[in-house]
Each structure stands twice: as structure tokens, then as C-alpha cells.
Design a protein around this motif. Structure first.
Motif, PDB file in Angstrom:
ATOM      1  N   GLN A   6       0.840  -1.192   0.000  1.00  0.00           N
ATOM      2  CA  GLN A   6       0.000   0.000   0.000  1.00  0.00           C
ATOM      3  C   GLN A   6       0.881   1.249   0.000  1.00  0.00           C
ATOM      4  N   PRO A   7       0.691   2.146  -0.976  1.00  0.00           N
ATOM      5  CA  PRO A   7       1.460   3.398  -0.959  1.00  0.00           C
ATOM      6  C   PRO A   7       1.129   4.204   0.295  1.00  0.00           C
ATOM      7  N   ARG A   8       2.154   4.828   0.895  1.00  0.00           N
ATOM      8  CA  ARG A   8       1.922   5.663   2.077  1.00  0.00           C
ATOM      9  C   ARG A   8       2.231   7.116   1.764  1.00  0.00           C
ATOM     10  N   TRP A   9       3.368   7.370   1.203  1.00  0.00           N
ATOM     11  CA  TRP A   9       3.765   8.692   0.749  1.00  0.00           C
ATOM     12  C   TRP A   9       4.310   8.518  -0.646  1.00  0.00           C
ATOM     13  N   LYS A  10       4.663   9.607  -1.268  1.00  0.00           N
ATOM     14  CA  LYS A  10       5.222   9.520  -2.615  1.00  0.00           C
ATOM     15  C   LYS A  10       6.468   8.651  -2.647  1.00  0.00           C
ATOM     16  N   GLY A  28      11.374   5.987  -5.030  1.00  0.00           N
ATOM     17  CA  GLY A  28      11.652   7.270  -5.645  1.00  0.00           C
ATOM     18  C   GLY A  28      10.331   7.983  -5.883  1.00  0.00           C
ATOM     19  N   TRP A  29      10.347   9.265  -6.028  1.00  0.00           N
ATOM     20  CA  TRP A  29       9.112   9.969  -6.350  1.00  0.00           C
ATOM     21  C   TRP A  29       9.373  10.933  -7.483  1.00  0.00           C
ATOM     22  N   GLY A  30       8.301  11.269  -8.148  1.00  0.00           N
ATOM     23  CA  GLY A  30       8.422  12.168  -9.293  1.00  0.00           C
ATOM     24  C   GLY A  30       8.881  11.448 -10.538  1.00  0.00           C
ATOM     25  N   VAL A  31       8.812  10.126 -10.529  1.00  0.00           N
ATOM     26  CA  VAL A  31       9.198   9.349 -11.705  1.00  0.00           C
ATOM     27  C   VAL A  31       8.022   8.482 -12.136  1.00  0.00           C
ATOM     28  N   ASP A  32       7.976   8.198 -13.408  1.00  0.00           N
ATOM     29  CA  ASP A  32       6.914   7.354 -13.936  1.00  0.00           C
ATOM     30  C   ASP A  32       7.532   6.351 -14.899  1.00  0.00           C
TER      31      ASP A  32
END
Length: 80
Positions: A6-10, A28-32
Motif C-alpha cells: 500500500q502506498p503511504r507517501w510519494k 523514488g518519487w516524481g518518476v513514472d
């Protein structure tokens, strides 16, 4: 019986088991697509809680099932 993710934060995803135990995996965040970081095989037991020691492949599978690309590499040791 399987793990959940389950995602919690980015930058975090929480992996849980059937007994209600959980562990936060760094992402990591801000990546797709999103990226999840796991310890290498040689560092696994040093970095992960005992309840995940024999579930490495399953953890990687559940992270991928949640849409994450899994990167292996250096990881901080678990403080017991």
C-alpha cells in the motif's frame, strides 16, 4: 497467504503480511513508472526484518504488481 503493498507517501510503500506485520520500502518519487528500492540478495538479511527473510521473491513480486520498477542496491542496515 500473500504480502500486500500500500502506498503511504510519494516515496514509501508499506508491505504487510498476514499477521499484521509491516515494513516500509523506500521509493523514488516524481518518476513514472514509480521505483521501489530493495537490498541486494547478499544484504537481504542484514537489512530486512526476520519475517521477510524467506519472502524476498514474493516482496519483489508484490512491488511489481503495485506498478513499481524494482531496483536492487545499497540499503541501510535494519536497526534491531
Amino acid at each position: 497467504m500473500s504480502l500486500t503493498a500500500q502506498p503511504r507517501w510519494k516515496e514509501e510503500i508499506v508491505v504487510g503480511d498476514e499477521a499484521g506485520q509491516s515494513f516500509v520500502v523506500d521509493c523514488g518519487w516524481g518518476v513514472d513508472p514509480p521505483v521501489a528500492y530493495v537490498p541486494s540478495m547478499q544484504d537481504w538479511k542484514r537489512c530486512m526484518p526476520a519475517w521477510l527473510w524467506e519472502r524476498r521473491d514474493e516482496l519483489i513480486e508484490v512491488l511489481r504488481g503495485a506498478g513499481h520498477v524494482v531496483h536492487e542496491g545499497p540499503y541501510p542496515a535494519l536497526h534491531r
